[in-house]
Design a protein around this motif. Structure first.
Motif, PDB file in Angstrom:
ATOM      1  N   MET A   1       0.715  -1.123  -0.015  1.00 43.71           N
ATOM      2  CA  MET A   1       0.011  -0.054  -0.133  1.00 43.71           C
ATOM      3  C   MET A   1       1.038   1.207   0.027  1.00 43.71           C
ATOM      4  SD  MET A   1      -1.383  -0.409   3.839  1.00 43.71           S
ATOM      5  CE  MET A   1      -1.718  -2.058   3.518  1.00 43.71           C
ATOM      6  N   PRO A   2       0.371   2.077  -0.781  1.00 45.50           N
ATOM      7  CA  PRO A   2       1.212   3.461  -0.566  1.00 45.50           C
ATOM      8  C   PRO A   2       1.508   4.177   0.729  1.00 45.50           C
ATOM      9  CG  PRO A   2      -1.061   3.857  -1.593  1.00 45.50           C
ATOM     10  CD  PRO A   2      -0.974   2.604  -1.232  1.00 45.50           C
ATOM     11  N   VAL A   3       2.624   5.146   0.827  1.00 40.62           N
ATOM     12  CA  VAL A   3       3.061   5.257   1.919  1.00 40.62           C
ATOM     13  C   VAL A   3       2.237   6.523   2.476  1.00 40.62           C
ATOM     14  CG1 VAL A   3       5.187   6.312   3.113  1.00 40.62           C
ATOM     15  CG2 VAL A   3       5.473   4.624   1.682  1.00 40.62           C
ATOM     16  N   THR A   4       1.763   7.206   1.530  1.00 36.96           N
ATOM     17  CA  THR A   4       0.715   8.294   1.799  1.00 36.96           C
ATOM     18  C   THR A   4      -0.579   7.840   2.616  1.00 36.96           C
ATOM     19  OG1 THR A   4      -0.337   7.910  -0.287  1.00 36.96           O
ATOM     20  CG2 THR A   4       1.214   9.628  -0.290  1.00 36.96           C
ATOM     21  N   GLU A   5      -0.733   6.645   2.480  1.00 34.42           N
ATOM     22  CA  GLU A   5      -1.992   6.364   3.420  1.00 34.42           C
ATOM     23  C   GLU A   5      -1.501   6.348   4.627  1.00 34.42           C
ATOM     24  OE1 GLU A   5      -4.886   5.810   1.924  1.00 34.42           O
ATOM     25  OE2 GLU A   5      -4.982   4.162   0.431  1.00 34.42           O
ATOM     26  N   LEU A   6      -0.365   6.504   5.165  1.00 32.91           N
ATOM     27  CA  LEU A   6      -0.038   6.533   6.712  1.00 32.91           C
ATOM     28  C   LEU A   6       0.690   7.885   6.951  1.00 32.91           C
ATOM     29  CD1 LEU A   6       1.569   2.737   6.690  1.00 32.91           C
ATOM     30  CD2 LEU A   6      -0.366   3.734   8.264  1.00 32.91           C
ATOM     31  N   ALA A   7       0.481   8.749   6.130  1.00 36.71           N
ATOM     32  CA  ALA A   7       1.042  10.021   6.410  1.00 36.71           C
ATOM     33  C   ALA A   7       0.173  10.355   7.694  1.00 36.71           C
ATOM     34  CB  ALA A   7       0.607  10.908   5.198  1.00 36.71           C
ATOM     35  N   GLY A   8       0.994  11.228   8.475  1.00 36.55           N
ATOM     36  CA  GLY A   8       0.636  11.925   9.815  1.00 36.55           C
ATOM     37  C   GLY A   8       0.308  10.873  10.733  1.00 36.55           C
ATOM     38  N   THR A   9       0.793   9.586  10.522  1.00 37.50           N
ATOM     39  CA  THR A   9       0.690   8.652  11.615  1.00 37.50           C
ATOM     40  C   THR A   9       1.586   9.127  13.096  1.00 37.50           C
ATOM     41  OG1 THR A   9       0.227   6.799  10.269  1.00 37.50           O
ATOM     42  CG2 THR A   9       0.932   6.129  12.282  1.00 37.50           C
ATOM     43  N   GLY A  10       2.795   9.482  12.654  1.00 33.99           N
ATOM     44  CA  GLY A  10       3.430  10.087  13.937  1.00 33.99           C
ATOM     45  C   GLY A  10       3.003  11.209  14.930  1.00 33.99           C
ATOM     46  N   ALA A  11       2.325  12.027  14.088  1.00 32.59           N
ATOM     47  CA  ALA A  11       1.451  12.980  14.792  1.00 32.59           C
ATOM     48  C   ALA A  11       0.402  12.418  15.711  1.00 32.59           C
ATOM     49  CB  ALA A  11       1.103  14.033  13.984  1.00 32.59           C
ATOM     50  N   LEU A  12      -0.579  11.325  15.049  1.00 28.03           N
ATOM     51  CA  LEU A  12      -1.372  11.016  15.689  1.00 28.03           C
ATOM     52  C   LEU A  12      -0.948   9.943  16.841  1.00 28.03           C
ATOM     53  CD1 LEU A  12      -4.014   9.719  12.900  1.00 28.03           C
ATOM     54  CD2 LEU A  12      -3.828  11.782  14.363  1.00 28.03           C
ATOM     55  N   VAL A  13      -0.005   9.610  16.790  1.00 26.67           N
ATOM     56  CA  VAL A  13       0.705   8.622  17.889  1.00 26.67           C
ATOM     57  C   VAL A  13       0.910   9.426  19.061  1.00 26.67           C
ATOM     58  CG1 VAL A  13       2.812   7.359  18.711  1.00 26.67           C
ATOM     59  CG2 VAL A  13       1.598   6.694  16.482  1.00 26.67           C
ATOM     60  N   ARG A  14       1.535  10.866  18.708  1.00 28.09           N
ATOM     61  CA  ARG A  14       1.914  11.472  19.797  1.00 28.09           C
ATOM     62  C   ARG A  14       0.605  12.186  20.534  1.00 28.09           C
ATOM     63  NH1 ARG A  14       5.822  13.113  16.301  1.00 28.09           N
ATOM     64  NH2 ARG A  14       4.640  14.648  15.289  1.00 28.09           N
ATOM     65  N   LEU A  15      -0.663  12.272  19.647  1.00 29.10           N
ATOM     66  CA  LEU A  15      -1.744  12.627  20.157  1.00 29.10           C
ATOM     67  C   LEU A  15      -2.480  11.618  21.126  1.00 29.10           C
ATOM     68  CD1 LEU A  15      -4.309  14.591  20.129  1.00 29.10           C
ATOM     69  CD2 LEU A  15      -5.176  13.256  18.439  1.00 29.10           C
ATOM     70  N   GLY A  16      -2.467  10.491  20.561  1.00 32.23           N
ATOM     71  CA  GLY A  16      -2.688   9.246  21.447  1.00 32.23           C
ATOM     72  C   GLY A  16      -2.030   9.019  22.568  1.00 32.23           C
ATOM     73  N   LEU A  17      -1.038   9.165  22.701  1.00 32.55           N
ATOM     74  CA  LEU A  17      -0.164   8.983  23.813  1.00 32.55           C
ATOM     75  C   LEU A  17      -0.509  10.146  24.705  1.00 32.55           C
ATOM     76  CD1 LEU A  17       3.424   7.636  22.450  1.00 32.55           C
ATOM     77  CD2 LEU A  17       1.675   6.381  23.700  1.00 32.55           C
ATOM     78  N   ARG A  18      -0.798  11.149  24.315  1.00 36.79           N
ATOM     79  CA  ARG A  18      -0.919  12.284  25.135  1.00 36.79           C
ATOM     80  C   ARG A  18      -2.392  12.265  25.834  1.00 36.79           C
ATOM     81  NH1 ARG A  18      -0.321  17.233  27.059  1.00 36.79           N
ATOM     82  NH2 ARG A  18      -2.340  18.312  27.310  1.00 36.79           N
ATOM     83  N   ARG A  19      -3.298  11.873  25.256  1.00 39.85           N
ATOM     84  CA  ARG A  19      -4.611  11.473  25.553  1.00 39.85           C
ATOM     85  C   ARG A  19      -4.652  10.656  26.691  1.00 39.85           C
ATOM     86  NH1 ARG A  19      -8.607  10.390  20.843  1.00 39.85           N
ATOM     87  NH2 ARG A  19      -9.997   9.983  22.576  1.00 39.85           N
ATOM     88  N   ASP A  20      -3.655   9.654  26.539  1.00 43.51           N
ATOM     89  CA  ASP A  20      -3.627   8.426  27.403  1.00 43.51           C
ATOM     90  C   ASP A  20      -2.560   8.497  28.460  1.00 43.51           C
ATOM     91  OD1 ASP A  20      -5.847   7.236  26.408  1.00 43.51           O
ATOM     92  OD2 ASP A  20      -4.859   5.636  25.246  1.00 43.51           O
ATOM     93  N   ARG A  21      -1.833   9.911  28.671  1.00 41.67           N
ATOM     94  CA  ARG A  21      -0.717   9.966  29.275  1.00 41.67           C
ATOM     95  C   ARG A  21      -0.921   9.570  30.900  1.00 41.67           C
ATOM     96  NH1 ARG A  21      -2.919  14.795  28.547  1.00 41.67           N
ATOM     97  NH2 ARG A  21      -3.019  16.123  30.212  1.00 41.67           N
ATOM     98  N   LEU A  22      -2.334   9.380  31.495  1.00 41.88           N
ATOM     99  CA  LEU A  22      -2.527   9.238  32.603  1.00 41.88           C
ATOM    100  C   LEU A  22      -3.257   7.762  32.817  1.00 41.88           C
ATOM    101  CD1 LEU A  22      -2.311  11.386  34.844  1.00 41.88           C
ATOM    102  CD2 LEU A  22      -4.626  11.023  35.408  1.00 41.88           C
ATOM    103  N   LEU A  23      -3.516   7.388  31.865  1.00 33.15           N
ATOM    104  CA  LEU A  23      -4.474   5.997  31.863  1.00 33.15           C
ATOM    105  C   LEU A  23      -3.405   4.850  31.628  1.00 33.15           C
ATOM    106  CD1 LEU A  23      -7.446   5.385  31.960  1.00 33.15           C
ATOM    107  CD2 LEU A  23      -7.308   4.975  29.417  1.00 33.15           C
ATOM    108  N   ILE A  24      -2.473   4.838  30.896  1.00 35.10           N
ATOM    109  CA  ILE A  24      -1.792   3.831  30.316  1.00 35.10           C
ATOM    110  C   ILE A  24      -0.711   3.641  31.513  1.00 35.10           C
ATOM    111  CG2 ILE A  24       0.261   3.241  28.940  1.00 35.10           C
ATOM    112  CD1 ILE A  24      -1.035   4.259  26.472  1.00 35.10           C
ATOM    113  N   PRO A  25       0.071   4.734  32.156  1.00 31.51           N
ATOM    114  CA  PRO A  25       0.944   4.283  33.313  1.00 31.51           C
ATOM    115  C   PRO A  25       0.166   3.761  34.579  1.00 31.51           C
ATOM    116  CG  PRO A  25       1.127   6.497  32.440  1.00 31.51           C
ATOM    117  CD  PRO A  25       0.212   6.016  31.588  1.00 31.51           C
ATOM    118  N   VAL A  26      -1.053   4.167  34.863  1.00 31.16           N
ATOM    119  CA  VAL A  26      -1.843   3.824  35.881  1.00 31.16           C
ATOM    120  C   VAL A  26      -2.124   2.222  35.693  1.00 31.16           C
ATOM    121  CG1 VAL A  26      -4.003   3.690  37.191  1.00 31.16           C
ATOM    122  CG2 VAL A  26      -2.970   5.918  36.604  1.00 31.16           C
TER     123      VAL A  26
END
Lengths: 533, 302
Positions: A1-26
């Motif tokens: 599959m083309p790489v563009t299909e995954l464009a922006g994944t890095g930013a979304l990963v950071r967003l996801g980790l930020r949203r779960d910054r409390l939940l995951i460690p707990v």
């Protein structure tokens, strides 16, 4: 599959980790502490090799416990004895955490329209799915590493600790992938989680059947289950690292399937097309109670199927419990338990406790519907119509109370029918329905806790799950840690008479029902007096 | 029987934020009342208090002669509500939702329901999750308009509708008024309020800044005047009382005149001769800017 299909994944990963910054460690902390404290407690409990071998043998001899938790592959290994509950039940919890995390970042966001906001930016079609999986992978790797560290710190050997951490992480990864597929198939987050949990329940049961099977039975079944793979890894009992390869290959395949499904569908849609519905409401849909039932009936039906299957499974396993016990020592062991019937009853009593816990999970989910309806602004149109708050709340609480009763009676009935088919004694059905129903007052306490939280601190309604997890830990780990009786008494499940086989006593059931009633009434009072948010 | 809605000194705090700060609102029986204010000024909070969803911290309020908190269920039999942010049950069709809400209010007129579905071009067989914002709003509007309620509470009901549907909506509101129903219409779309309302209440930061008939409110504000003169404008014009934002471009004059100053301005202009003269009442946009203090009306609108 083309790489563009995954464009922006890095930013979304950071967003996801930020949203779960409390939940995951707990969550990671909860898992690590349970694992390390369980290892420490086992070392205190069985200080000598002989005492460990004796304990391990008594577990391995009981198909009920082997079915529930798994087998101890090296009775002389402190590590292998320590992790017996963690490897089975703990792995189940790790899988559940992964499922919730992945669905939260995929289908839940899509359903709420948040993904649409992102989809319009320079973000590839597959980026949200990819990011959710990366977040889940990061979470599981951290969980595995932290658990290995914790077990090592508790005094267990390094190689086995690494293997156990990897086994947990592997289960988490596999179910992150399963959840990713489920999130593509259904259009609501609720049903995605339900579908993935059903898969989890099935593979756990398949493993249980394989593990509990006798020497000539279908032991290969354990090899069809990701939970089985984690146990066949055999941490502290051989550390067969090659088994991890199976888990990773399975994960890769399932992730690829999820990617293909995601690439081929519309935003907001599922794989199954949405059909048009009726232009008019059926004549029965004319009250808040009818609406609550309508909204919850699909989920309840799925749980009913699950409980019916669970009952059948338990009823049929129970009959084979005595089969593999051929040695004279084992025969003696049975006699001390009160003969073969006593052994079967003890097995069913343990399993029905778990049916009670599952039923409580359903009850919390059904009662929490009040909060999700309120938060999604769907309570507003009802309460702006001539519908009082108590009636509105009563509809959903009613579904939770009656639904849990229906689930337990169903499981008791199917288990009883399976037993009756073997023994030719129809009385087994009545006996097991009664035994399952005895769990009900404890289950209702958790429904009442949900209602109490909803009435007074609506944003903390989700805390009912924390209460359930606490009660499970008290029941499972509490006796191991030798905590005070008062702590054990906190869990409503501690007060349920061990049925079938144990002594029946109505008083604790009555008290539990009263406690549920009082907490529920307090919750409804809160519902009446607070602002709707 | 008194007013349909009577609110005085309404106060509501959410934590440290004061959402309503002594709000007053009176809606007479049989009128269409506009409830105007910018986003976040407290319109929705007021409606939620009127519906008994949220409890007021202070102030007196009567809705259809009753207490909205303690008599919520009885009062709700007599009113219909369209929320600003319509949320539907994802797996119920629009038609099912309309029927359910109607039956909860004690039955709905089937003929009228079908007529309204037709009129708003709503497909009632689609599932709630499949509707766009505008279509979700139509579901709530049809459910409210098909009911036999005395009072309609509408919270920015057209914010998702296209212009065609918006004019259908206006026609419906006019029909409701002629049937003797009372309507409270919250909005920040001024054209809509101008088109359908008898009286308006304007709020800002949780407080009522103005209330009255549209005609009276216009009276309070300036008139926009544009004139083409026979010669260059008289120099005394700028010095007149009540003349604001005067612009002179050759022989053309543009200014705003306060209500008391019109006589003097016309007399002054007549001294040089007037070729064309346009006087327009201020639009609600201009009234709004007066209250919300954007300051320069020149940048507004258009």
């Amino acid at each position: 599959m083309p790489v563009t299909e995954l464009a922006g994944t890095g930013a979304l990963v950071r967003l996801g980790l930020r949203r779960d910054r409390l939940l995951i460690p707990v969550w990671i902390a909860v898992f690590v502490v349970s694992a390390a404290s369980s290892a420490g407690a086992t070392a205190d409990l069985y200080p000598t090799t002989a005492s460990r071998v004796a304990a391990a043998d008594s577990i391995n001899r009981s198909p009920a416990l082997v079915g529930l938790y798994g087998r101890i592959y090296d009775p002389s290994s402190l590590g292998a004895v320590s992790i017996i509950k963690l490897g089975g039940f703990g792995a189940l919890m790790v899988a559940l955490l992964s499922i919730v995390a992945v669905v939260r970042h995929t289908r839940r966001d899509e359903e709420s329209g948040r993904l649409e906001l992102l989809g319009a930016t320079a973000v590839g079609r597959l980026a949200p799915l990819g990011a959710a999986l990366v977040v889940a992978a990061v979470m599981n790797l951290a969980l595995g590493a932290a658990t290995a560290t914790g077990l090592r710190a508790a005094g267990l050997p390094l190689d086995g600790s690494l293997a156990f951490g990897a086994a947990w992480a592997g289960v988490g990864l596999a179910f992150a992938a399963v959840a990713a597929v489920c999130a593509q198939l259904t259009v609501s987050a609720r049903s995605s989680i339900g579908l993935a949990s059903a898969v989890l329940g099935i593979v756990y049961a398949v493993r249980a059947m394989g593990d509990a099977a006798g020497a000539n039975g279908p032991r290969w079944l354990s090899w069809l289950s990701p939970i089985g793979w984690a146990q066949q890894f055999r941490p502290y009992a051989g550390n067969r690292w090659w088994v991890l390869g199976i888990t990773l290959a399975f994960t890769a395949l399932v992730v690829a399937a999820a990617g293909m499904l995601a690439a081929g569908r519309d935003l907001g849609g599922g794989v199954l097309p949405e059909r048009a519905g009726p232009a008019r409401a059926p004549s029965g849909l004319r009250s808040p109670e009818a609406l609550a039932l309508r909204l919850q009936r699909g989920v309840l039906a799925a749980w009913l199927v699950g409980f019916a299957a669970l009952g059948l499974l338990l009823g049929s396993i129970a009959s084979s419990v005595g089969d593999m016990l051929t040695s004279p020592a084992a025969r003696d062991f049975i006699r001390t338990l009160g003969g073969e019937q006593g052994l079967i009853d003890a097995f069913l009593a343990v399993e029905l406790t778990f049916a009670g816990i599952f039923a409580a999970a359903y009850g919390i989910q059904a009662a929490s519907r009040l909060r999700s309806e309120e938060a999604a602004l769907r309570a507003e149109p009802l309460l702006a119509a001539p519908v009082g708050r108590l009636r509105w709340a009563g509809g959903h609480v009613g579904v939770a109370l009656l639904g849990t009763a229906l689930l337990l009676v169903t499981a008791g009935l199917t288990a009883g029918v399976a037993r009756a088919a073997v023994t030719g004694d129809a009385g087994q059905a009545v006996r097991l329905v009664g035994a399952a129903a005895a769990q009900l007052p404890a289950v209702w306490v958790l429904v009442a806790v949900t209602l109490l939280l909803f009435g007074w601190t609506p944003r903390l309604t989700v805390g009912a799950w924390a209460a359930l997890v606490t009660f499970i830990l008290i029941g499972e780990v509490g006796p191991l840690l030798d905590v005070g009786q008062w702590l054990l008494d906190l869990s409503p499940f501690s007060h349920v008479p061990r049925l079938p086989g144990g002594e029946f006593s109505a008083v604790p059931l009555l008290v539990l029902t009263l406690v549920a009633g009082a907490l529920g009434a307090l919750g409804l009072w809160g519902v009446r007096r607070r602002d709707l948010t | 029987m008194g007013a349909a809605i009577e609110v005085t000194g309404l106060v509501k705090d959410f934590g440290r934020t004061r959402a309503l700060d002594g709000l007053d609102l009176t809606v007479e029986v049989g009128e269409v009342h506009g409830f105007l204010g910018p986003n976040g000024s407290g319109k929705t909070t007021t409606l939620r208090i009127l519906l008994g969803l949220v409890r007021a911290d202070a102030g007196a309020l009567r809705l259809l002669g009753g207490d909205p908190w303690t008599e919520a269920v009885d009062l709700h039999r007599r009113l219909a509500y369209v929320p600003g942010d319509v949320a539907l049950w994802p797996n119920l069709t629009g038609g099912e939702t309309i029927d359910l809400l109607g039956r909860l209010r004690g039955g709905l007129d089937r003929v009228r329901r079908d007529e309204l579905v037709e009129r708003f071009h709503l497909d009632p067989t689609r599932k709630g999750r499949a509707y766009s914002k505008g279509n979700r709003q139509k579901v709530a509007l049809v459910a409210a308009l098909a009911s036999d309620a005395e009072l309609l509470l509408l919270d920015e009901p057209t914010s998702g509708l296209d212009p065609l549907m918006e004019s259908e909506f206006r026609a419906c509101v006019a029909a409701e008024r002629s049937r003797g129903r009372t309507v409270l219409l919250s909005s920040h779309i001024l054209g809509e309020v101008e088109a359908v309302c008898d009286r308006v209440t304007i709020i800002r930061e949780g407080r009522t800044v103005e209330t009255g008939a549209l005609a009276e409110l216009r009276h309070l504000a300036r008139t926009r005047l544009e004139a083409e003169l026979a010669d260059r404008p008289p120099p005394g014009l700028a010095a007149l009382d009540g003349v604001q934002e005067l612009e002179i471009d050759g022989t053309s004059v543009r200014c705003q005149v306060e209500p008391g100053g019109m006589d003097a301005v016309l007399r002054e202009l007549a001294t040089v001769g007037v070729r064309t003269l346009t006087c327009a009442p201020p639009s609600l946009e201009e009234l709004f800017l007066g209250y919300y203090g954007a300051g320069d009306a020149g940048d507004a609108g258009d």
